[in-house]
Design an enzyme around this catalytic site. Structure first.
Site, short mmCIF file in Angstrom:
data_model
loop_
_atom_site.label_atom_id
_atom_site.label_comp_id
_atom_site.label_asym_id
_atom_site.label_seq_id
_atom_site.Cartn_x
_atom_site.Cartn_y
_atom_site.Cartn_z
N LYS A 31 -70.84 -83.14 -54.72
CA LYS A 31 -71.10 -81.77 -54.28
C LYS A 31 -71.05 -80.89 -55.54
O LYS A 31 -69.97 -80.60 -56.05
CB LYS A 31 -70.08 -81.30 -53.25
CG LYS A 31 -70.43 -79.96 -52.64
CD LYS A 31 -69.42 -79.55 -51.59
CE LYS A 31 -69.87 -78.26 -50.89
NZ LYS A 31 -70.05 -77.14 -51.84
N TYR A 32 -72.23 -80.53 -56.03
CA TYR A 32 -72.31 -79.80 -57.29
C TYR A 32 -71.85 -78.35 -57.10
O TYR A 32 -72.01 -77.74 -56.04
CB TYR A 32 -73.74 -79.85 -57.82
CG TYR A 32 -74.19 -81.25 -58.14
CD1 TYR A 32 -73.87 -81.86 -59.35
CD2 TYR A 32 -74.92 -82.00 -57.21
CE1 TYR A 32 -74.27 -83.16 -59.63
CE2 TYR A 32 -75.31 -83.30 -57.48
CZ TYR A 32 -74.99 -83.88 -58.69
OH TYR A 32 -75.37 -85.17 -58.95
#
Length: 324
Positions: A31-32
């Site tokens: 999850k950037y």
């Protein structure tokens, strides 16, 4: 041929979970830590749409230009806009002056990390299972070749590999998706897992719900080495708001924050909220999922009141020692 997604298409969302799902049939992705974006390319027109369906192309001209230069007339990509220097640098792009945006795009260029392909020149792929969309995405990037601005996101079917990503710089957790499911716009069809940190904070202010005197958020502070109380984040009040309001009413007023203070115009809504100061005598234990720049970027969770803890013992080293 399935019609390509419209500009009103909402991104598929994720449901928070306390642990990563186990078993076969899951694809795990980092999850950037950035801005969610769906990029639409139709002929010479490029639209970058935020999670809330606001246009982003004027803030990220280098990404719009890179997508316009792709060797196809139609493509729709779901991904995250990031800047390697961090989220604070990314936020600076939300500025009204075109000249400043141009300068920042040259000094700190953004990247678009793509994790789903929603359409290509043959039409929409959203009805296809993720396993097929992922294969098509890999082929898409093989076709366009190396691109420093638009790149494919990491993915694995190994839960053990995904767990090794936790805590890495630039990541905000792990997302898990079913390989056999289609793309579901606006639905919480994914799972997201984050690491949470627990800390004790001084409750030194509050926000009321707009137009009422019902507590909406607690404003949290920590003391620095100079003895100043700095605002570090807030915790929404979802239950017991009336009871909490009664607890806080006798301590409204006073010096409150003496260092960094809350308030000001929101970068997102453009509205200004007026904080209500509280005497800094109450301590709450909270948990936060992301801390950057000595600040809880997302809202913290209120866990319990700490009547056994002195406010002056709630110091900034809780954040600085645990920052990842």
């Amino acid at each position: 041929m399935a019609k390509a997604p419209a500009l009103t298409t909402k991104p598929m969302e994720a449901e928070p979970v306390d642990e990563l799902p186990k078993g076969n049939g899951w694809l795990y992705e980092p999850k950037y830590d950035g801005f969610r974006c769906i990029a639409f390319r139709r002929g010479d027109t490029v639209n970058l749409q935020s999670k809330n369906q606001k246009p982003l192309e004027r803030y990220f001209p280098e990404i719009a230009g890179a997508i316009e230069a792709l060797p196809m007339d139609q493509v729709v990509l779901d991904g995250e806009i990031v800047i390697p220097e961090g989220f604070e640098t990314l936020q600076l792009r939300l500025h009204p002056a075109a000249s400043r945006i141009k300068m920042l795009s040259e000094q700190h260029p953004a990247q678009f990390i793509v994790f789903d392909l929603l359409a290509h020149e043959s039409g929409s792929t959203m009805a296809q299972p993720l396993s097929e969309r992922r294969a098509a995405l890999v082929e898409f990037f093989r076709t366009i070749g190396k691109n420093k601005t638009v790149r494919i996101g990491d993915a694995t079917t190994s839960r053990a590999t995904a767990e090794k990503w936790l805590g890495k710089s630039g990541l905000d957790g792990i997302v898990a998706k079913r390989l056999d499911e289609p793309y579901q716009p606006g639905e919480r069809a994914m799972r997201k897992f984050k690491l949470w940190k627990t800390l004790d904070c001084v409750v030194a202010g509050l926000y009321y719900k707009e137009g009422t005197e019902r507590v909406d958020s607690l404003l949290l502070g920590l003391y620095d080495d100079d003895g100043k109380l700095n605002y570090v984040g807030r915790s929404r009040v979802y239950k017991d708001a009336e009871e909490i309001g009664h607890i806080l009413k006798p301590i409204i007023g006073g010096e409150s924050f003496t260092g960094r203070a809350p308030g000001g115009v929101s970068r997102w809504s453009g509205k200004e909220r007026k904080p209500i100061p509280l005497k800094p005598i109450l301590v709450a234990e909270v948990s936060a999922d992301h801390i950057t720049g000595d600040h809880m970027r997302h809202g913290a969770r209120l866990l319990r009141w700490r009547s056994d803890k002195r406010p002056e013992d709630c110091t900034m080293d809780q954040i600085r020692d645990r920052r990842r």
